[in-house]
Motif scaffolding. Structure first.
Motif, PDB file in Angstrom:
ATOM      1  N   ALA A   6       1.094  -0.786   0.158  1.00  0.00           N
ATOM      2  CA  ALA A   6       0.280  -0.348  -0.101  1.00  0.00           C
ATOM      3  C   ALA A   6       1.150   1.262   0.097  1.00  0.00           C
ATOM      4  O   ALA A   6       1.934   1.498   0.787  1.00  0.00           O
ATOM      5  CB  ALA A   6      -0.765   0.102   0.913  1.00  0.00           C
ATOM      6  N   GLU A   7      -0.020   2.579  -0.871  1.00  0.00           N
ATOM      7  CA  GLU A   7       1.191   3.216  -0.911  1.00  0.00           C
ATOM      8  C   GLU A   7       0.371   4.802  -0.787  1.00  0.00           C
ATOM      9  O   GLU A   7      -1.145   4.294  -0.880  1.00  0.00           O
ATOM     10  CB  GLU A   7       1.769   3.505  -2.390  1.00  0.00           C
ATOM     11  N   THR A   8       0.983   5.675   0.439  1.00  0.00           N
ATOM     12  CA  THR A   8      -0.335   6.427   0.700  1.00  0.00           C
ATOM     13  C   THR A   8      -0.635   7.439   0.039  1.00  0.00           C
ATOM     14  O   THR A   8       0.652   8.100  -0.524  1.00  0.00           O
ATOM     15  CB  THR A   8       0.021   7.348   2.331  1.00  0.00           C
ATOM     16  N   VAL A   9      -1.101   7.730  -0.363  1.00  0.00           N
ATOM     17  CA  VAL A   9      -0.722   9.357  -1.611  1.00  0.00           C
ATOM     18  C   VAL A   9      -2.431  10.237  -1.099  1.00  0.00           C
ATOM     19  O   VAL A   9      -3.313  10.228  -0.737  1.00  0.00           O
ATOM     20  CB  VAL A   9      -1.817   8.656  -3.505  1.00  0.00           C
ATOM     21  N   GLN A  10      -1.202  11.703  -1.203  1.00  0.00           N
ATOM     22  CA  GLN A  10      -1.593  12.929  -0.632  1.00  0.00           C
ATOM     23  C   GLN A  10      -2.652  13.461  -2.125  1.00  0.00           C
ATOM     24  O   GLN A  10      -1.839  13.903  -3.193  1.00  0.00           O
ATOM     25  CB  GLN A  10      -0.451  13.575  -0.247  1.00  0.00           C
ATOM     26  N   VAL A  19      -2.994   3.159  -2.495  1.00  0.00           N
ATOM     27  CA  VAL A  19      -2.794   2.724  -3.822  1.00  0.00           C
ATOM     28  C   VAL A  19      -2.580   1.801  -3.282  1.00  0.00           C
ATOM     29  O   VAL A  19      -1.457   1.177  -2.483  1.00  0.00           O
ATOM     30  CB  VAL A  19      -2.783   3.930  -4.751  1.00  0.00           C
ATOM     31  N   PHE A  20      -2.642   0.549  -3.959  1.00  0.00           N
ATOM     32  CA  PHE A  20      -2.909  -0.797  -3.793  1.00  0.00           C
ATOM     33  C   PHE A  20      -2.098  -1.234  -5.305  1.00  0.00           C
ATOM     34  O   PHE A  20      -2.174  -0.987  -5.836  1.00  0.00           O
ATOM     35  CB  PHE A  20      -3.730  -1.991  -3.219  1.00  0.00           C
ATOM     36  N   ARG A  21      -0.682  -1.878  -4.774  1.00  0.00           N
ATOM     37  CA  ARG A  21      -0.068  -2.363  -5.677  1.00  0.00           C
ATOM     38  C   ARG A  21       0.549  -3.767  -5.863  1.00  0.00           C
ATOM     39  O   ARG A  21       0.741  -4.441  -4.919  1.00  0.00           O
ATOM     40  CB  ARG A  21       1.254  -1.837  -6.744  1.00  0.00           C
TER      41      ARG A  21
END
Length: 135
Positions: A6-10, A19-21
């Motif tokens: 998971a990546e947190t996107v401002q 966003v999950f990859r």
């Protein structure tokens, strides 16, 4: 299980999103999964049981339930059609399928479109038959 990250996107003027990859292990698992033969699906639909039992039951209540299902299918079909138009973005379907980076979501959408179109066809015919018996 290490299959996704998971990546947190401002975002400006919107809430922060995640966003999950897929990880490398996740990619391998998707490849393994897509090689498997899928299980056969089965329809489990309480409305169909009610339609089957309509001759001994309350035909008006069943007709009302079919009508509700029919309206829901029409709304869902319209939503899917809007999604299809957005995905195609003016392209022909053939061009989209030949050039899109990912076609899986579109092919899945086609199944949803066909499913709701059939629900509408069946619901319309079934409702007409039930309503004609209550007149």
């Amino acid at each position: 299980d290490g299959l996704i990250r998971a990546e947190t996107v401002q975002q400006e003027h919107r809430p922060t999103k995640r966003v999950f990859r897929l990880t490398e292990s996740g990619d391998a698992e998707v490849r393994r999964f897509t090689r498997q033969r899928p299980k056969q699906s089965a329809i489990r639909d309480e409305l169909l049981v009610q339609v089957q039992a309509v001759d001994a039951g309350d035909i008006n209540a069943v007709a009302d339930a079919v009508e509700l299902r029919l309206e829901a299918a029409k709304h869902k079909l319209a939503r899917y059609q809007r999604r299809q138009a957005a995905m195609l973005d003016g392209q022909s379907e053939a061009d989209y399928l030949a050039t899109a980076e990912r076609i899986g979501p579109y092919l899945t959408l086609l199944r949803g479109l066909a499913f709701e179109q059939e629900n509408i066809r069946w619901g319309t015919k079934t409702l007409a038959a039930l309503r004609s018996r209550t007149r």
